[in-house]
Every structure is written in C-alpha cells, then in structure tokens.
Write an enzyme that holds these catalytic residues in place. Structure first.
Site, mmCIF file in Angstrom:
data_model
loop_
_atom_site.group_PDB
_atom_site.id
_atom_site.type_symbol
_atom_site.label_atom_id
_atom_site.label_comp_id
_atom_site.label_asym_id
_atom_site.label_seq_id
_atom_site.Cartn_x
_atom_site.Cartn_y
_atom_site.Cartn_z
ATOM 1 N N ALA A 162 -9.713 14.944 4.729
ATOM 2 C CA ALA A 162 -8.498 14.952 4.302
ATOM 3 C C ALA A 162 -8.187 13.863 3.281
ATOM 4 O O ALA A 162 -9.175 12.763 3.072
ATOM 5 C CB ALA A 162 -7.281 14.339 5.419
ATOM 6 N N GLU A 189 -12.940 1.721 -0.091
ATOM 7 C CA GLU A 189 -11.456 2.117 0.371
ATOM 8 C C GLU A 189 -11.834 1.959 2.010
ATOM 9 O O GLU A 189 -10.750 2.431 2.521
ATOM 10 C CB GLU A 189 -11.287 3.889 0.147
ATOM 11 C CG GLU A 189 -11.324 4.062 -1.248
ATOM 12 C CD GLU A 189 -11.050 5.608 -1.572
ATOM 13 O OE1 GLU A 189 -10.876 6.137 -0.496
ATOM 14 O OE2 GLU A 189 -10.971 6.038 -2.686
ATOM 15 N N PRO A 228 9.962 14.622 7.805
ATOM 16 C CA PRO A 228 11.177 14.802 6.736
ATOM 17 C C PRO A 228 12.388 13.831 7.137
ATOM 18 O O PRO A 228 13.190 13.443 6.326
ATOM 19 C CB PRO A 228 11.552 16.297 6.739
ATOM 20 C CG PRO A 228 11.029 16.903 7.915
ATOM 21 C CD PRO A 228 9.928 15.989 8.709
ATOM 22 N N GLU A 234 6.342 12.788 2.420
ATOM 23 C CA GLU A 234 4.777 13.417 2.755
ATOM 24 C C GLU A 234 5.020 15.018 2.703
ATOM 25 O O GLU A 234 5.421 15.324 3.781
ATOM 26 C CB GLU A 234 4.084 12.660 3.296
ATOM 27 C CG GLU A 234 2.571 13.081 3.153
ATOM 28 C CD GLU A 234 1.704 12.358 4.293
ATOM 29 O OE1 GLU A 234 0.368 12.555 4.054
ATOM 30 O OE2 GLU A 234 2.232 11.498 5.041
ATOM 31 N N GLU A 238 -16.050 12.870 2.261
ATOM 32 C CA GLU A 238 -16.012 12.440 3.797
ATOM 33 C C GLU A 238 -16.871 13.306 4.746
ATOM 34 O O GLU A 238 -17.031 12.937 5.993
ATOM 35 C CB GLU A 238 -14.502 12.868 4.199
ATOM 36 C CG GLU A 238 -13.364 11.940 3.474
ATOM 37 C CD GLU A 238 -12.040 12.180 4.215
ATOM 38 O OE1 GLU A 238 -11.274 11.055 4.063
ATOM 39 O OE2 GLU A 238 -11.700 13.066 4.814
ATOM 40 N N PHE A 274 1.076 -1.168 -0.072
ATOM 41 C CA PHE A 274 -0.097 -0.024 -0.067
ATOM 42 C C PHE A 274 0.835 1.297 0.012
ATOM 43 O O PHE A 274 0.691 2.350 -0.610
ATOM 44 C CB PHE A 274 -0.885 0.037 1.341
ATOM 45 C CG PHE A 274 -1.896 1.188 1.306
ATOM 46 C CD1 PHE A 274 -2.912 1.016 0.275
ATOM 47 C CD2 PHE A 274 -1.995 1.951 2.141
ATOM 48 C CE1 PHE A 274 -3.941 2.208 0.324
ATOM 49 C CE2 PHE A 274 -2.837 3.028 2.251
ATOM 50 C CZ PHE A 274 -3.957 3.050 1.213
#
Length: 206
Positions: free
Chosen positions: A92, A158, A130, A135, A112, A24
């Site tokens: 999100a 999902e 980081p 991301e 959502e 994933f």
C-alpha cells in the site's frame, strides 16, 4: 418507493471552513448545512474532517502456486487493542500528485515487497471512513510469481520496517475468518480473491 440519492454535493452549503491542525496529516473544521429528507433545512452544524489523500492497496497473488504475499508492519492505530499492533496488510501507499493508482501499485510493490506485478486486476474503490475522513482507497489484486518472494523491505527514511510473508491463499483466508487479519483493505481483497480464485487459477493454466 422513495428515490435513492435524491441529493448531491451541490445541496451541501459550507458556511465556513478552517484548518485546525496541520502536521503529517491535516484536520479541518467545517460549518455546514444541507437539506433533510423530510424537506426541512438542517440547522448549521460543525464537523471536523480528517483531510487525507487517496491511497492504493494491492494484494499480491500467485495463481500458479496459489500463494499470497502479505506485509507485517507496526501500525500506531492498533495500539491499545487486545492484539499486536503489528498487522498483516497489503502492499500500500499514498497516491502522489500526478500518479495514477496503477503507477502507485507498481512503485509500492517494488519498495515494500520487491515484487513486479505482471497484471493488475481492479477490485474496487471505497471510502475508508466517510463520517470523518476524505480518504479513498483504490484496491487491486496484483498477479506475481511468489517463488522468491519474502524478506525485509521498506524505505528507511520514511521509517518503514516491513517483513513480507508468503502464505498459502487458503491460510490467509482462514486468518480473515478467525480475525487475525482485521484491517479493511486486506479483508476486502482476500474475500474478493476467495470469489475470483478459481477463475485466476484457470486463466493461469491450473
């Protein structure tokens, strides 16, 4: 005074890179070197890197009713902590190829929470972790009417199971201060709202 940011990406030398896991998510292993602040070259060292796409998060806020909409859902990463793994979070979603963050914000608002944002205010962009992840989060406040908000949402295939809650803005901020809301995007957005709430309410005629 020493100079800030004397190095950039061109100073990093990647000697080797390989994907060590692909599921994933993806994990790469890198062999790299870069200059040191004292002028020497760092010996070649290895790091594992969690390769994850950018995401967009939105805090839905109704400046007329002075309410926010927060989502409650299960998060695997919170298991094993001294708390429930069902967290209160923002709207999100991951940024798909070719999508702008604003498009992601509007899509996820519908999926959502059943919300349509009449305006999106940029808060910031920040790197999530980081030291080991690629991301970046694009963070917004989305102005909405919360009058009919709330309920159950999520895309079933999902494996999303989401309950949208409508809360007074002051209550949500109290939950940040006492630790009941402890995920970064929600904390940053609600603290931004605390600073910008008077302006947003004034612009809405309140």
């Amino acid at each position: 005074m020493t100079r800030l940011f004397q190095f950039d990406a061109s100073d990093v030398k990647i000697k080797k890179r390989e994907t060590v896991f692909q599921g994933f998510f993806r994990m790469d292993k890198l062999w790299l070197t870069h200059p040191r602040f004292d002028g020497r070259e760092m010996p070649v060292f290895t790091r594992e890197l969690f390769v994850r796409g950018d995401a967009t998060c939105v805090l839905p806020y109704d400046p007329v009713r002075d309410e926010v909409v927060l989502l409650e859902q299960f998060r695997l990463g919170a298991l094993g902590r001294d708390q429930s793994p069902w967290l209160l979070e923002l709207v999100a979603g991951m940024n798909e190829e070719g999508e702008s963050p604003e498009q992601v914000a509007r899509r996820e608002g519908q999926e959502e929470a059943g919300l349509t944002f009449r305006q999106l205010e940029r808060i910031c962009e920040y790197l999530v972790s980081p030291g080991g992840s690629t991301e970046m989060v694009h963070l917004y406040c989305g102005l909405v009417s919360s009058e009919h908000a709330g309920g159950l949402f999520g895309v079933e295939h999902e494996h999303e199971d989401i309950r949208a809650h409508v809360l007074a803005a002051s209550e949500a901020m109290a939950m940040v201060h006492d630790g009941r809301i402890n995920n970064a995007a929600a904390i940053i957005a609600l603290q931004w709202l605390e600073l910008n709430r008077p302006r947003l309410r004034r612009e809405a005629g309140q």
